[in-house]
Write a protein that holds these residues in place. Structure first.
Motif, PDB file in Angstrom:
ATOM      1  N   LEU A 283       0.818  -1.217   0.000  1.00 25.26           N
ATOM      2  CA  LEU A 283       0.000   0.000   0.000  1.00 25.26           C
ATOM      3  C   LEU A 283       0.850   1.264   0.000  1.00 25.26           C
ATOM      4  O   LEU A 283       0.310   2.364   0.067  1.00 25.26           O
ATOM      5  CB  LEU A 283      -0.906   0.029   1.241  1.00 25.26           C
ATOM      6  N   GLY A 284       2.166   1.106  -0.076  1.00 23.46           N
ATOM      7  CA  GLY A 284       3.086   2.217   0.140  1.00 23.46           C
ATOM      8  C   GLY A 284       2.774   3.472  -0.617  1.00 23.46           C
ATOM      9  O   GLY A 284       2.571   4.533  -0.036  1.00 23.46           O
ATOM     10  N   LYS A 285       2.718   3.416  -1.950  1.00 24.34           N
ATOM     11  CA  LYS A 285       2.507   4.624  -2.747  1.00 24.34           C
ATOM     12  C   LYS A 285       1.116   5.188  -2.536  1.00 24.34           C
ATOM     13  O   LYS A 285       0.903   6.386  -2.536  1.00 24.34           O
ATOM     14  CB  LYS A 285       2.733   4.310  -4.231  1.00 24.34           C
ATOM     15  N   GLU A 286       0.135   4.267  -2.339  1.00 22.24           N
ATOM     16  CA  GLU A 286      -1.224   4.749  -2.148  1.00 22.24           C
ATOM     17  C   GLU A 286      -1.340   5.528  -0.844  1.00 22.24           C
ATOM     18  O   GLU A 286      -1.945   6.588  -0.783  1.00 22.24           O
ATOM     19  CB  GLU A 286      -2.177   3.552  -2.145  1.00 22.24           C
ATOM     20  N   ARG A 287      -0.717   5.007   0.223  1.00 22.78           N
ATOM     21  CA  ARG A 287      -0.815   5.673   1.514  1.00 22.78           C
ATOM     22  C   ARG A 287       0.036   6.936   1.541  1.00 22.78           C
ATOM     23  O   ARG A 287      -0.207   7.845   2.323  1.00 22.78           O
ATOM     24  CB  ARG A 287      -0.375   4.726   2.627  1.00 22.78           C
ATOM     25  N   ALA A 288       1.054   6.977   0.691  1.00 24.41           N
ATOM     26  CA  ALA A 288       1.884   8.181   0.633  1.00 24.41           C
ATOM     27  C   ALA A 288       1.157   9.328  -0.054  1.00 24.41           C
ATOM     28  O   ALA A 288       1.624  10.459  -0.053  1.00 24.41           O
ATOM     29  CB  ALA A 288       3.193   7.877  -0.100  1.00 24.41           C
ATOM     30  N   GLY A 289       0.010   9.031  -0.668  1.00 21.88           N
ATOM     31  CA  GLY A 289      -0.791  10.089  -1.279  1.00 21.88           C
ATOM     32  C   GLY A 289      -0.364  10.447  -2.673  1.00 21.88           C
ATOM     33  O   GLY A 289      -0.443  11.595  -3.083  1.00 21.88           O
ATOM     34  N   GLU A 290       0.095   9.456  -3.448  1.00 23.48           N
ATOM     35  CA  GLU A 290       0.473   9.737  -4.817  1.00 23.48           C
ATOM     36  C   GLU A 290      -0.713   9.469  -5.736  1.00 23.48           C
ATOM     37  O   GLU A 290      -1.435   8.494  -5.579  1.00 23.48           O
ATOM     38  CB  GLU A 290       1.667   8.875  -5.225  1.00 23.48           C
ATOM     39  N   VAL A 291      -0.899  10.340  -6.704  1.00 22.89           N
ATOM     40  CA  VAL A 291      -2.017  10.189  -7.618  1.00 22.89           C
ATOM     41  C   VAL A 291      -1.839   8.962  -8.484  1.00 22.89           C
ATOM     42  O   VAL A 291      -2.756   8.189  -8.700  1.00 22.89           O
ATOM     43  CB  VAL A 291      -2.170  11.441  -8.501  1.00 22.89           C
ATOM     44  N   GLU A 292      -0.647   8.758  -9.005  1.00 23.91           N
ATOM     45  CA  GLU A 292      -0.430   7.654  -9.923  1.00 23.91           C
ATOM     46  C   GLU A 292      -0.264   6.359  -9.152  1.00 23.91           C
ATOM     47  O   GLU A 292       0.631   6.217  -8.339  1.00 23.91           O
ATOM     48  CB  GLU A 292       0.834   7.897 -10.775  1.00 23.91           C
ATOM     49  N   THR A 293      -1.141   5.382  -9.429  1.00 30.60           N
ATOM     50  CA  THR A 293      -0.953   4.056  -8.867  1.00 30.60           C
ATOM     51  C   THR A 293      -0.687   3.084  -9.999  1.00 30.60           C
ATOM     52  O   THR A 293      -0.898   1.892  -9.881  1.00 30.60           O
ATOM     53  CB  THR A 293      -2.190   3.595  -8.085  1.00 30.60           C
ATOM     54  N   SER A 294      -0.254   3.599 -11.095  1.00 33.67           N
ATOM     55  CA  SER A 294       0.050   2.738 -12.224  1.00 33.67           C
ATOM     56  C   SER A 294       1.551   2.620 -12.364  1.00 33.67           C
ATOM     57  O   SER A 294       2.326   3.130 -11.571  1.00 33.67           O
ATOM     58  CB  SER A 294      -0.552   3.317 -13.504  1.00 33.67           C
ATOM     59  N   TRP A 295       1.952   1.946 -13.427  1.00 38.09           N
ATOM     60  CA  TRP A 295       3.349   1.652 -13.674  1.00 38.09           C
ATOM     61  C   TRP A 295       4.035   2.751 -14.474  1.00 38.09           C
ATOM     62  O   TRP A 295       5.190   2.627 -14.838  1.00 38.09           O
ATOM     63  CB  TRP A 295       3.426   0.360 -14.503  1.00 38.09           C
ATOM     64  N   GLN A 296       3.325   3.847 -14.760  1.00 39.97           N
ATOM     65  CA  GLN A 296       3.817   4.793 -15.760  1.00 39.97           C
ATOM     66  C   GLN A 296       5.176   5.393 -15.417  1.00 39.97           C
ATOM     67  O   GLN A 296       5.956   5.726 -16.295  1.00 39.97           O
ATOM     68  CB  GLN A 296       2.796   5.907 -15.967  1.00 39.97           C
ATOM     69  N   ASN A 297       5.469   5.549 -14.134  1.00 41.91           N
ATOM     70  CA  ASN A 297       6.753   6.136 -13.750  1.00 41.91           C
ATOM     71  C   ASN A 297       7.693   5.093 -13.162  1.00 41.91           C
ATOM     72  O   ASN A 297       8.654   5.424 -12.489  1.00 41.91           O
ATOM     73  CB  ASN A 297       6.526   7.244 -12.717  1.00 41.91           C
ATOM     74  N   SER A 298       7.411   3.822 -13.421  1.00 42.27           N
ATOM     75  CA  SER A 298       8.197   2.773 -12.783  1.00 42.27           C
ATOM     76  C   SER A 298       9.526   2.573 -13.494  1.00 42.27           C
ATOM     77  O   SER A 298       9.716   2.939 -14.640  1.00 42.27           O
ATOM     78  CB  SER A 298       7.420   1.457 -12.775  1.00 42.27           C
ATOM     79  N   SER A 299      10.452   1.963 -12.786  1.00 43.01           N
ATOM     80  CA  SER A 299      11.739   1.576 -13.350  1.00 43.01           C
ATOM     81  C   SER A 299      12.105   0.247 -12.734  1.00 43.01           C
ATOM     82  O   SER A 299      11.414  -0.262 -11.861  1.00 43.01           O
ATOM     83  CB  SER A 299      12.820   2.620 -13.025  1.00 43.01           C
ATOM     84  N   VAL A 300      13.211  -0.319 -13.162  1.00 40.43           N
ATOM     85  CA  VAL A 300      13.605  -1.623 -12.624  1.00 40.43           C
ATOM     86  C   VAL A 300      13.998  -1.523 -11.169  1.00 40.43           C
ATOM     87  O   VAL A 300      14.145  -2.530 -10.496  1.00 40.43           O
ATOM     88  CB  VAL A 300      14.775  -2.218 -13.442  1.00 40.43           C
ATOM     89  N   MET A 301      14.166  -0.305 -10.649  1.00 34.49           N
ATOM     90  CA  MET A 301      14.549  -0.144  -9.254  1.00 34.49           C
ATOM     91  C   MET A 301      13.357   0.027  -8.325  1.00 34.49           C
ATOM     92  O   MET A 301      13.511   0.102  -7.118  1.00 34.49           O
ATOM     93  CB  MET A 301      15.485   1.072  -9.105  1.00 34.49           C
ATOM     94  N   ASP A 302      12.142   0.101  -8.903  1.00 37.31           N
ATOM     95  CA  ASP A 302      10.963   0.285  -8.065  1.00 37.31           C
ATOM     96  C   ASP A 302      10.732  -0.928  -7.180  1.00 37.31           C
ATOM     97  O   ASP A 302      11.198  -2.023  -7.461  1.00 37.31           O
ATOM     98  CB  ASP A 302       9.726   0.518  -8.921  1.00 37.31           C
ATOM     99  N   ALA A 303       9.989  -0.726  -6.103  1.00 36.41           N
ATOM    100  CA  ALA A 303       9.666  -1.815  -5.199  1.00 36.41           C
ATOM    101  C   ALA A 303       8.877  -2.891  -5.939  1.00 36.41           C
ATOM    102  O   ALA A 303       8.048  -2.581  -6.793  1.00 36.41           O
ATOM    103  CB  ALA A 303       8.861  -1.296  -4.013  1.00 36.41           C
ATOM    104  N   PRO A 304       9.137  -4.174  -5.629  1.00 41.88           N
ATOM    105  CA  PRO A 304       8.418  -5.245  -6.332  1.00 41.88           C
ATOM    106  C   PRO A 304       6.930  -5.254  -6.041  1.00 41.88           C
ATOM    107  O   PRO A 304       6.168  -5.917  -6.738  1.00 41.88           O
ATOM    108  CB  PRO A 304       9.093  -6.520  -5.805  1.00 41.88           C
ATOM    109  N   SER A 305       6.507  -4.521  -4.984  1.00 40.39           N
ATOM    110  CA  SER A 305       5.085  -4.460  -4.688  1.00 40.39           C
ATOM    111  C   SER A 305       4.360  -3.450  -5.562  1.00 40.39           C
ATOM    112  O   SER A 305       3.135  -3.363  -5.532  1.00 40.39           O
ATOM    113  CB  SER A 305       4.870  -4.090  -3.212  1.00 40.39           C
ATOM    114  N   ASP A 306       5.092  -2.666  -6.359  1.00 37.93           N
ATOM    115  CA  ASP A 306       4.463  -1.684  -7.235  1.00 37.93           C
ATOM    116  C   ASP A 306       3.794  -2.371  -8.424  1.00 37.93           C
ATOM    117  O   ASP A 306       4.271  -3.404  -8.902  1.00 37.93           O
ATOM    118  CB  ASP A 306       5.505  -0.693  -7.771  1.00 37.93           C
ATOM    119  N   PRO A 307       2.702  -1.812  -8.937  1.00 40.75           N
ATOM    120  CA  PRO A 307       2.036  -2.393 -10.105  1.00 40.75           C
ATOM    121  C   PRO A 307       2.899  -2.296 -11.360  1.00 40.75           C
ATOM    122  O   PRO A 307       3.757  -1.425 -11.479  1.00 40.75           O
ATOM    123  CB  PRO A 307       0.765  -1.541 -10.252  1.00 40.75           C
TER     124      PRO A 307
END
Length: 510
Positions: free
Chosen positions: A307-331
């Motif tokens: 729930l990390g990014k969601e609870r941090a209050g980020e609008v994007e809960t998609s993969w659009q800004n993801s990279s290979v270094m993102d947490a594995p729990s990210d979509p």
């Protein structure tokens, strides 16, 4: 470069199931570790948007097609078997059996040195079809003649995992849950990051190791405890759960399909598997692979990470800004549409002849004495309602009538982000059963005019949040439509005024 790093870099790894939940998260971590990575997928287009797609070799094929497997396994040192047919139509046990045998033959013929397989934790004795099939696939690979590590995990906790999504949606939607007896069964969940840790570490085990290993997190919980653990981390009240002795698995799966977005074809095998205690029967993995730094993640920590990014209050809960270094729990883009936090959006787009700078001036001047360009009475009523329940209301106005800065209060919003000339993102600070944002964008249309993009985003909290969104949906249809129309119309009028003024000043300048 060290000898170990050079050896890793020279190894070619084949990942099957790269468009799946685990495979899509493992592939970039193999790249980070220095391996050359090849992926076998039926539909390469599913990888079009993943950030690591250009760094891997993509082979189109199918585990049911020995010819494509021969191409995919050529020159491969290490093979990850991360596919399953859960939810497939027809006899999925026969499908999985055939696929495992095909891979076993292809890997042996190609001289693959190691297979790593991810199966499911299971008790001894009678099993559900899904768990029985997972066990049989492991047995086929272990007797393939290629040294195989078969890791057996229970419920995997991370955004996108079908088992976790079922916990998420059931807990958030139901304030009270009449549940089958299996809510009292014991389960040993494991964080997706720990599963990936074991999968990656298994690549370096001695070649003579050929066996199964149970893996699980530090907590053994009842399913009902897992639901309420999620509730606590998501900021919800704990749910009363009543165990009902008669609740057939298929009926329960139908119920899950009704109240959650999980497809029934996936809910059936998951629920059938939950009829058994799924805990580790041995912990031999620790003899070969030490715990990750900091130890294995507890269940509550795993949920918190999911729930990390969601609870941090980020609008994007998609993969659009993801990279290979993102947490594995990210979509990821390869995750199913039903994965992730429930998000409601209201999107409006308009084109205007006004240049982008004129449109931006209107956007940046919104709120306060300038108003919200739609139904002032409705906005005033919403502010009054917010004050009545202890919120900030509309009285805060704005600091400057023309310009905004990140962090500025704006009526019952807060400026979360501003990219002057293109983006204004506001975070709601009124009392809500969830989190809300309003995002306004402007960009050139390539023909002298501009495009206006407006998006309202709402993360509901529990059933109350969902009901709130449904109750205001008719008003949104009027308010947000009118808002988009009036903002672009105002920008066009201002652009016309600017043009007339410029012409009237032209003789004086000459």
């Amino acid at each position: 470069m060290s000898e170990a790093a050079a050896a890793t870099e020279s190894k070619l790894v084949l990942v099957t199931g790269a468009t799946g939940y685990i495979g899509g998260r493992l592939a970039p971590r193999l790249l980070e570790a220095g391996y050359r990575v090849r992926v076998l997928v039926r539909s390469p287009e599913k990888l079009a948007d993943v950030p690591w797609a250009d760094e891997v070799e993509v082979v189109r094929g199918d585990l049911g097609d020995p010819a494509s497997l021969a191409v995919a396994t050529a020159g491969v040192d290490l093979l990850y078997y991360l596919v399953h047919s859960m939810g497939a139509k027809g006899d999925f046990e026969a499908t999985e059996r055939t696929a495992a045998r095909n891979v076993a033959v292809a890997a042996r013929d190609a001289g693959v040195k190691r297979i790593v397989y991810l199966g499911g934790l299971h008790p001894t004795g009678t099993l559900s079809k899904h768990l029985r099939s997972r066990r049989e696939v492991g047995e086929v690979l272990l007797t393939s003649g290629v040294p195989t590590i078969a890791l057996q995990a229970g419920v995997i906790i991370g955004s996108g995992s079908a088992s976790f999504e079922m916990i998420r949606h059931l807990t958030e939607v139901l304030p009270y849950m009449p549940a089958p007896y299996w809510v009292r069964n014991h389960i040993q969940p494991i964080a997706v990051r720990d599963v990936l840790y074991y999968l990656l570490a298994a690549a370096g085990l001695p070649e003579d190791v050929n066996r199964t290993f149970d893996i699980g997190g530090p907590d053994v919980l009842r399913y009902g405890q897992m639901m309420n653990g999620y509730a606590v981390e998501a900021g919800l009240k704990q749910r009363p759960i009543a165990s009902i002795p008669v609740f057939a698995p298929r009926l329960a799966a139908h119920w899950v399909n009704v109240v959650t977005p999980i497809p029934r074809r996936l809910a059936v095998p998951i629920i059938e598997s939950l009829q058994y205690d799924c805990v580790a029967l041995e912990n031999d993995i620790r003899d070969l692979i030490p715990d990750p730094q900091g130890g294995l993640s507890s269940y509550r920590d795993s949920v918190r990470l999911a729930l990390g990014k969601e609870r941090a209050g980020e609008v994007e809960t998609s993969w659009q800004n993801s990279s290979v270094m993102d947490a594995p729990s990210d979509p990821l883009p390869s995750d199913p549409e039903w994965a992730g936090h429930t998000v409601y959006t209201d999107i409006k787009q308009r084109r205007t002849n006004a240049p982008v700078d004129a449109l931006w001036r209107v956007i940046e001047s919104i709120g306060g004495d300038n108003g919200w360009y739609s139904l002032p009475v409705a906005w005033a009523a919403r502010g009054w309602m917010d004050k009545m329940v202890g919120g900030v209301g509309l009285r805060r106005g704005r600091r400057n009538q023309e310009h905004l800065q990140a962090g500025d209060a704006l009526d019952f919003w807060r400026v979360e982000a501003i990219e002057r000339g293109s983006l204004l993102r506001l975070r709601a600070e009124m009392k809500l059963p969830g989190l809300a944002w309003l995002e306004l964008r402007s960009e050139p249309d390539g023909a002298g005019g501009s495009l206006y993009y407006q998006r309202a985003v709402f993360f509901p909290r529990g059933l109350g949040g969902r009901l709130y969104w449904l109750s205001i949906l008719p008003f949104h249809g009027v308010i947000f439509t009118d808002m988009a129309n009036r903002i672009t119309a105002t920008a066009a009028r201002q652009a016309h005024v600017d043009a007339v003024r410029s012409l009237s000043e032209f003789p004086a300048r000459v």
